[in-house]
Design a protein around this motif. Sequence first.
Motif, PDB file in Angstrom:
ATOM      1  N   ASN A   1      42.734  41.130  46.252  1.00 18.42           N
ATOM      2  CA  ASN A   1      41.474  41.774  46.608  1.00 18.42           C
ATOM      3  C   ASN A   1      40.879  42.550  45.441  1.00 18.42           C
ATOM      4  O   ASN A   1      39.665  42.530  45.221  1.00 18.42           O
ATOM      5  N   LYS A   2      41.715  43.213  44.667  1.00 19.32           N
ATOM      6  CA  LYS A   2      41.243  43.957  43.495  1.00 19.32           C
ATOM      7  C   LYS A   2      40.639  42.996  42.468  1.00 19.32           C
ATOM      8  O   LYS A   2      39.554  43.243  41.935  1.00 19.32           O
ATOM      9  N   ALA A   3      41.334  41.903  42.200  1.00 17.61           N
ATOM     10  CA  ALA A   3      40.834  40.915  41.239  1.00 17.61           C
ATOM     11  C   ALA A   3      39.550  40.266  41.745  1.00 17.61           C
ATOM     12  O   ALA A   3      38.597  40.083  40.989  1.00 17.61           O
ATOM     13  N   ARG A   4      39.520  39.929  43.017  1.00 14.27           N
ATOM     14  CA  ARG A   4      38.330  39.307  43.603  1.00 14.27           C
ATOM     15  C   ARG A   4      37.113  40.226  43.472  1.00 14.27           C
ATOM     16  O   ARG A   4      36.028  39.789  43.086  1.00 14.27           O
ATOM     17  N   ARG A   5      37.283  41.511  43.802  1.00 16.68           N
ATOM     18  CA  ARG A   5      36.172  42.467  43.685  1.00 16.68           C
ATOM     19  C   ARG A   5      35.662  42.557  42.249  1.00 16.68           C
ATOM     20  O   ARG A   5      34.453  42.569  42.003  1.00 16.68           O
ATOM     21  N   ALA A   6      36.583  42.619  41.290  1.00 17.18           N
ATOM     22  CA  ALA A   6      36.193  42.729  39.880  1.00 17.18           C
ATOM     23  C   ALA A   6      35.447  41.486  39.410  1.00 17.18           C
ATOM     24  O   ALA A   6      34.416  41.585  38.734  1.00 17.18           O
ATOM     25  N   VAL A   7      35.946  40.315  39.773  1.00 18.19           N
ATOM     26  CA  VAL A   7      35.312  39.064  39.348  1.00 18.19           C
ATOM     27  C   VAL A   7      33.933  38.912  39.993  1.00 18.19           C
ATOM     28  O   VAL A   7      32.964  38.537  39.334  1.00 18.19           O
ATOM     29  N   LEU A   8      33.835  39.225  41.279  1.00 19.34           N
ATOM     30  CA  LEU A   8      32.538  39.125  41.957  1.00 19.34           C
ATOM     31  C   LEU A   8      31.532  40.133  41.407  1.00 19.34           C
ATOM     32  O   LEU A   8      30.348  39.812  41.243  1.00 19.34           O
TER      33      LEU A   8
ATOM     34  N   LEU B   1      43.650  39.071  37.671  1.00 22.37           N
ATOM     35  CA  LEU B   1      44.897  39.610  38.208  1.00 22.37           C
ATOM     36  C   LEU B   1      45.893  39.900  37.090  1.00 22.37           C
ATOM     37  O   LEU B   1      46.498  40.971  37.043  1.00 22.37           O
ATOM     38  N   VAL B   2      46.044  38.981  36.159  1.00 23.46           N
ATOM     39  CA  VAL B   2      47.002  39.170  35.070  1.00 23.46           C
ATOM     40  C   VAL B   2      46.525  40.285  34.146  1.00 23.46           C
ATOM     41  O   VAL B   2      47.320  41.116  33.703  1.00 23.46           O
ATOM     42  N   ASN B   3      45.213  40.337  33.871  1.00 17.99           N
ATOM     43  CA  ASN B   3      44.664  41.438  33.071  1.00 17.99           C
ATOM     44  C   ASN B   3      44.994  42.778  33.701  1.00 17.99           C
ATOM     45  O   ASN B   3      45.437  43.709  33.031  1.00 17.99           O
TER      46      ASN B   3
END
Length: 167
Positions: free
Chosen positions: A74-81, A2-4
């Motif tokens: 949601n954006k961060a979650r998608r990227a991490v997953l 998220l911070v990135n």
Amino acid sequence: ELVNSRLFSVLRDSLGLVYESCIRFADHELLPRNGFVVTISAAPAKVDAAHAAALGVLRDLQSARQPPSAYDLNKARRAVLANYDNHAKENSWWLGRLQHVQADGLPRKDVRCVTEYHAALEAVSIDDLSAVCATLRVADGEAISVIMASEPSAVGVASESSLRAGG
């Protein structure tokens, strides 16, 4: 993540100050004060503005002036997953995770941090992200800034500015 994403969208997309930006958090089990390093690559003439803007983004997140949103989560979650699923296809990644889980210097780890990763990530809430952002140590006197700039005559060569906090 998220911070990135927030740093990149403000520093590059909105302000056009950097080529790239990245934040790396220290392992919370090894450094409990939430230490981190932000690296930005910018043209020499934009280093100071990029440095100030990066501190502004972090302070906005820390103070909840611009808190994480459902979209951010949601954006961060998608990227991490996606990153996790991509790496999980490699045997070397699995070996590394299993070695990490067994490391004596990392308490409170077991194989569930690998096998239940999706469920744990899905359980993260906006309140969780806000709580983490609130721990960012970026007030005056807490942030340690190191700026390395290339020679002024080296036009086109990226400079780096790193913000380190914690300790």
